[in-house]
Design a protein around this motif. Structure first.
Motif, PDB file in Angstrom:
ATOM      1  N   ASP A  28      40.919 -72.903 -73.704  1.00 26.64           N
ATOM      2  CA  ASP A  28      41.031 -74.177 -74.489  1.00 26.64           C
ATOM      3  C   ASP A  28      40.658 -75.433 -73.697  1.00 26.64           C
ATOM      4  N   THR A  29      40.317 -75.195 -72.280  1.00 21.37           N
ATOM      5  CA  THR A  29      40.257 -76.261 -71.362  1.00 21.37           C
ATOM      6  C   THR A  29      38.747 -76.473 -70.938  1.00 21.37           C
ATOM      7  N   LEU A  30      38.586 -77.773 -70.688  1.00 16.18           N
ATOM      8  CA  LEU A  30      37.209 -78.111 -70.155  1.00 16.18           C
ATOM      9  C   LEU A  30      37.524 -79.098 -69.104  1.00 16.18           C
ATOM     10  N   ARG A  31      36.987 -78.682 -67.741  1.00 14.93           N
ATOM     11  CA  ARG A  31      36.999 -79.632 -66.810  1.00 14.93           C
ATOM     12  C   ARG A  31      35.469 -80.209 -66.469  1.00 14.93           C
ATOM     13  N   ALA A  32      35.070 -81.373 -67.180  1.00 17.79           N
ATOM     14  CA  ALA A  32      33.997 -81.928 -67.271  1.00 17.79           C
ATOM     15  C   ALA A  32      33.455 -82.754 -66.144  1.00 17.79           C
ATOM     16  N   ARG A  33      32.576 -82.219 -65.509  1.00 17.22           N
ATOM     17  CA  ARG A  33      31.981 -83.169 -64.199  1.00 17.22           C
ATOM     18  C   ARG A  33      30.743 -83.523 -64.365  1.00 17.22           C
ATOM     19  N   GLY A  34      30.230 -84.801 -64.635  1.00 15.96           N
ATOM     20  CA  GLY A  34      29.011 -85.286 -65.007  1.00 15.96           C
ATOM     21  C   GLY A  34      28.826 -86.524 -65.074  1.00 15.96           C
ATOM     22  N   THR A  35      28.008 -87.078 -65.917  1.00 16.64           N
ATOM     23  CA  THR A  35      27.374 -88.417 -66.043  1.00 16.64           C
ATOM     24  C   THR A  35      28.025 -88.897 -67.305  1.00 16.64           C
ATOM     25  N   VAL A  36      28.128 -90.234 -67.593  1.00 20.47           N
ATOM     26  CA  VAL A  36      28.412 -90.873 -68.849  1.00 20.47           C
ATOM     27  C   VAL A  36      27.048 -90.987 -69.469  1.00 20.47           C
ATOM     28  N   VAL A  37      27.287 -90.545 -70.963  1.00 22.50           N
ATOM     29  CA  VAL A  37      25.881 -90.463 -71.771  1.00 22.50           C
ATOM     30  C   VAL A  37      26.020 -91.900 -72.538  1.00 22.50           C
ATOM     31  N   SER A  38      27.248 -92.023 -73.229  1.00 20.17           N
ATOM     32  CA  SER A  38      27.748 -93.243 -73.929  1.00 20.17           C
ATOM     33  C   SER A  38      29.417 -93.434 -73.950  1.00 20.17           C
ATOM     34  N   PHE A  39      30.024 -94.614 -73.980  1.00 25.78           N
ATOM     35  CA  PHE A  39      31.347 -94.849 -74.170  1.00 25.78           C
ATOM     36  C   PHE A  39      31.593 -95.818 -75.111  1.00 25.78           C
ATOM     37  N   GLU A  40      32.377 -95.480 -76.123  1.00 26.33           N
ATOM     38  CA  GLU A  40      33.153 -96.091 -77.097  1.00 26.33           C
ATOM     39  C   GLU A  40      34.531 -96.350 -76.884  1.00 26.33           C
ATOM     40  N   PRO A  41      35.201 -97.076 -77.884  1.00 26.50           N
ATOM     41  CA  PRO A  41      36.668 -97.358 -77.441  1.00 26.50           C
ATOM     42  C   PRO A  41      37.421 -95.873 -77.472  1.00 26.50           C
ATOM     43  N   SER A  42      36.994 -94.973 -78.232  1.00 24.27           N
ATOM     44  CA  SER A  42      37.935 -93.702 -78.372  1.00 24.27           C
ATOM     45  C   SER A  42      37.081 -92.520 -78.274  1.00 24.27           C
ATOM     46  N   LEU A  43      35.760 -92.755 -77.654  1.00 22.74           N
ATOM     47  CA  LEU A  43      35.048 -91.517 -77.246  1.00 22.74           C
ATOM     48  C   LEU A  43      34.251 -91.627 -76.225  1.00 22.74           C
ATOM     49  N   LEU A  44      34.280 -90.572 -75.384  1.00 16.13           N
ATOM     50  CA  LEU A  44      33.255 -90.709 -74.058  1.00 16.13           C
ATOM     51  C   LEU A  44      32.374 -89.402 -74.409  1.00 16.13           C
ATOM     52  N   THR A  45      31.292 -89.551 -74.223  1.00 14.42           N
ATOM     53  CA  THR A  45      30.117 -88.558 -74.148  1.00 14.42           C
ATOM     54  C   THR A  45      29.716 -88.266 -72.870  1.00 14.42           C
ATOM     55  N   VAL A  46      29.693 -87.422 -72.430  1.00 14.70           N
ATOM     56  CA  VAL A  46      29.411 -86.846 -71.041  1.00 14.70           C
ATOM     57  C   VAL A  46      28.165 -85.935 -71.022  1.00 14.70           C
ATOM     58  N   LYS A  47      27.278 -86.007 -70.050  1.00 13.66           N
ATOM     59  CA  LYS A  47      26.404 -85.016 -69.589  1.00 13.66           C
ATOM     60  C   LYS A  47      26.829 -84.169 -68.441  1.00 13.66           C
ATOM     61  N   THR A  48      27.064 -82.869 -68.653  1.00 13.88           N
ATOM     62  CA  THR A  48      28.151 -82.246 -67.637  1.00 13.88           C
ATOM     63  C   THR A  48      27.048 -81.545 -66.630  1.00 13.88           C
TER      64      THR A  48
END
Length: 204
Positions: A28-48
């Motif tokens: 149930d858990t993901l430790r995401a290490r990567g780079t930001v694709v996009s950021f909105e006030p309540s949503l972060l998209t990461v390329k792991t």
């Protein structure tokens, strides 16, 4: 969002030290290490680092922290640190990275547990009982009512502490570390983000 340094540090430490929960619910858990694709006030998209794209919903009141370089030479007896390490051929443990915790949070997340920075790595949060410089820098950590672990720190090992950060640091290609939980509907959510700023990359 309150970005005062004590709250940033507390939020980050809580994220890094909540590993026992993450291990118990690994599915149930993901430790995401990567780079930001996009950021909105309540949503972060990461390329792991695995090449996947993870859309992570940021919970109300989420905390943001950066990292700052620290020196292995500054680590002294009585400090509280978190060290990711792997077993060495000689039977000891070698550090992959070191996080120096603020003195006010000594004891947070104390213990030794599996980690996923590299295969078969472990995370140990403990108090520095001894520091030696024989054949390189090494520390002995104490944790969990007297258990000890000796960890060598090779030259070049990343050593960091926590620093303030702002949402503007979450720009495309910025390096991040996020512990996210998978909700019942399959979406990911998190209340804490660590971002690399001022040229320092989160090593954890």
């Amino acid at each position: 969002m309150n970005l005062k340094t004590p709250l940033l540090v507390l939020g980050t430490i809580s994220m890094l030290s909540g590993i026992g929960v993450a291990s118990a619910h690994a599915a149930d858990t993901l430790r995401a290490r990567g780079t930001v694709v996009s950021f909105e006030p309540s949503l972060l998209t990461v390329k792991t680092r695995q090449g996947d794209t993870a859309a992570i919903k940021l919970k109300d009141g989420w905390k943001l922290s950066g990292v700052a370089n620290a020196s292995v030479k500054d680590i002294k007896q009585g400090d509280f640190v978190g060290i990711a390490s792997v077993s060495k051929a000689d039977g000891g443990s070698g550090a992959l990275e070191v996080v120096v915790f603020p003195a006010a949070l000594k004891g947070t997340g104390e213990g030794d547990r599996p980690w996923d920075l590299e295969p078969n790595s472990r995370m140990t949060n403990g108090t520095v009982a001894d520091v030696t410089d024989i054949n390189g820098r090494a520390v002995t950590l104490t944790y969990d009512n007297g258990q000890t672990k000796n960890i060598s720190i090779p030259d070049g090992t990343p050593v960091v502490t926590f620093a303030p950060a702002a949402p503007t640091d979450l720009k495309p290609s910025a390096t991040v570390f996020v512990t996210a939980q998978r909700e019942a509907d399959g979406t990911l959510s998190s209340s804490r983000v660590v971002v690399g700023n001022n040229g320092v990359i989160p090593p954890m």
